[in-house]
Design a protein around this motif. Structure first.
Motif, PDB file in Angstrom:
ATOM      1  N   ASP A   1      -1.869 -31.748  -3.995  1.00 32.52           N
ATOM      2  CA  ASP A   1      -1.885 -31.467  -2.566  1.00 32.52           C
ATOM      3  C   ASP A   1      -1.606 -29.997  -2.265  1.00 32.52           C
ATOM      4  OD1 ASP A   1      -2.402 -34.153  -1.983  1.00 32.52           O
ATOM      5  OD2 ASP A   1      -0.271 -34.647  -1.947  1.00 32.52           O
ATOM      6  N   LEU A   2      -0.510 -29.467  -2.807  1.00 36.77           N
ATOM      7  CA  LEU A   2      -0.135 -28.071  -2.563  1.00 36.77           C
ATOM      8  C   LEU A   2       0.353 -27.443  -3.860  1.00 36.77           C
ATOM      9  CD1 LEU A   2       2.050 -28.589   0.647  1.00 36.77           C
ATOM     10  CD2 LEU A   2      -0.259 -27.667   0.591  1.00 36.77           C
ATOM     11  N   ILE A   3      -0.027 -26.209  -4.066  1.00 36.19           N
ATOM     12  CA  ILE A   3       0.541 -25.417  -5.157  1.00 36.19           C
ATOM     13  C   ILE A   3       1.186 -24.213  -4.494  1.00 36.19           C
ATOM     14  CG2 ILE A   3       0.128 -24.138  -7.285  1.00 36.19           C
ATOM     15  CD1 ILE A   3      -2.368 -25.905  -7.719  1.00 36.19           C
ATOM     16  N   ALA A   4       2.458 -24.015  -4.787  1.00 36.17           N
ATOM     17  CA  ALA A   4       3.227 -22.975  -4.107  1.00 36.17           C
ATOM     18  C   ALA A   4       4.010 -22.146  -5.117  1.00 36.17           C
ATOM     19  CB  ALA A   4       4.182 -23.614  -3.104  1.00 36.17           C
ATOM     20  N   LYS A   5       4.533 -21.037  -4.632  1.00 31.39           N
ATOM     21  CA  LYS A   5       5.395 -20.168  -5.435  1.00 31.39           C
ATOM     22  C   LYS A   5       6.758 -20.175  -4.769  1.00 31.39           C
ATOM     23  CE  LYS A   5       5.322 -16.440  -8.419  1.00 31.39           C
ATOM     24  NZ  LYS A   5       6.215 -16.721  -9.489  1.00 31.39           N
ATOM     25  N   ASP A   6       7.790 -20.466  -5.563  1.00 36.41           N
ATOM     26  CA  ASP A   6       9.174 -20.430  -5.106  1.00 36.41           C
ATOM     27  C   ASP A   6       9.949 -19.579  -6.095  1.00 36.41           C
ATOM     28  OD1 ASP A   6      11.654 -20.961  -3.870  1.00 36.41           O
ATOM     29  OD2 ASP A   6      11.969 -22.752  -5.098  1.00 36.41           O
ATOM     30  N   LYS A   7      10.222 -18.354  -5.696  1.00 36.62           N
ATOM     31  CA  LYS A   7      10.856 -17.370  -6.578  1.00 36.62           C
ATOM     32  C   LYS A   7      10.021 -17.243  -7.840  1.00 36.62           C
ATOM     33  CE  LYS A   7      15.330 -18.386  -4.590  1.00 36.62           C
ATOM     34  NZ  LYS A   7      15.383 -19.722  -4.081  1.00 36.62           N
TER      35      LYS A   7
ATOM     36  N   LEU B   1      -0.069 -21.140  -2.566  1.00 35.66           N
ATOM     37  CA  LEU B   1      -1.128 -20.555  -3.388  1.00 35.66           C
ATOM     38  C   LEU B   1      -2.447 -21.304  -3.234  1.00 35.66           C
ATOM     39  CD1 LEU B   1       0.920 -20.025  -6.689  1.00 35.66           C
ATOM     40  CD2 LEU B   1       0.467 -18.342  -4.874  1.00 35.66           C
ATOM     41  N   LYS B   2      -2.378 -22.634  -3.203  1.00 38.86           N
ATOM     42  CA  LYS B   2      -3.592 -23.464  -3.100  1.00 38.86           C
ATOM     43  C   LYS B   2      -3.268 -24.726  -2.318  1.00 38.86           C
ATOM     44  CE  LYS B   2      -6.026 -21.175  -6.347  1.00 38.86           C
ATOM     45  NZ  LYS B   2      -7.254 -20.501  -6.154  1.00 38.86           N
ATOM     46  N   THR B   3      -4.270 -25.210  -1.598  1.00 38.88           N
ATOM     47  CA  THR B   3      -4.165 -26.514  -0.952  1.00 38.88           C
ATOM     48  C   THR B   3      -5.290 -27.389  -1.483  1.00 38.88           C
ATOM     49  OG1 THR B   3      -5.503 -25.788   0.926  1.00 38.88           O
ATOM     50  CG2 THR B   3      -3.119 -25.597   1.162  1.00 38.88           C
TER      51      THR B   3
ATOM     52  N   GLY C   1       3.183 -27.923   4.229  1.00 37.02           N
ATOM     53  CA  GLY C   1       2.935 -26.511   3.941  1.00 37.02           C
ATOM     54  C   GLY C   1       3.701 -25.602   4.880  1.00 37.02           C
ATOM     55  N   GLU C   2       3.715 -25.951   6.164  1.00 40.49           N
ATOM     56  CA  GLU C   2       4.468 -25.156   7.147  1.00 40.49           C
ATOM     57  C   GLU C   2       5.963 -25.202   6.839  1.00 40.49           C
ATOM     58  OE1 GLU C   2       3.173 -27.024  10.765  1.00 40.49           O
ATOM     59  OE2 GLU C   2       1.225 -26.008  10.718  1.00 40.49           O
TER      60      GLU C   2
END
Length: 109
Positions: free
Chosen positions: A33-39, A21-23, A10-11
């Motif tokens: 495990d991780l939900i993220a936003k990339d552009k 967004l979510k862990t 995450g880091e």
């Protein structure tokens, strides 16, 4: 070791400009495990951590069965968040012997 790897991943992603967004997003059919936003993308991230290579590359543990579970959980997330029209992808972050390898678009639906 798994949770520490997820925190480190995450880091790493934050430093690359991603927004987490979510862990540990859980549903009845699995966990991401991780939900993220990339552009413009929502990125569903599987983190695999290993202390050695005796069991092969960490990404090799992301089997077809695991991918199918990820698809189901991702679909549920997109529906709940009303983001069905947002492009998404599935990444794997491997952490092996302290080294990070980010595999972008590692598998697809």
């Amino acid at each position: 070791m798994g949770r520490a790897g997820e925190k480190r991943a995450g880091e790493y992603l934050k430093k690359k400009g991603y927004t987490i967004l979510k862990t540990n997003y859980k549903t009845y059919c699995g966990e991401i495990d991780l939900i993220a936003k990339d552009k413009e993308y929502i990125v569903f991230v599987e983190v695999k951590t290993r202390s050695g290579d005796e069991f092969g590359a960490p990404s090799e543990a992301v089997t077809q069965r695991k991918q199918e579970k990820y698809y189901k959980v991702a679909a549920e997330f997109l529906q709940r968040e009303k983001k069905l029209d947002v492009p998404c992808r599935f990444d794997v972050v491997e952490i092996e012997n302290g080294e990070i390898n980010h595999i972008i678009d590692a598998f697809s639906m």
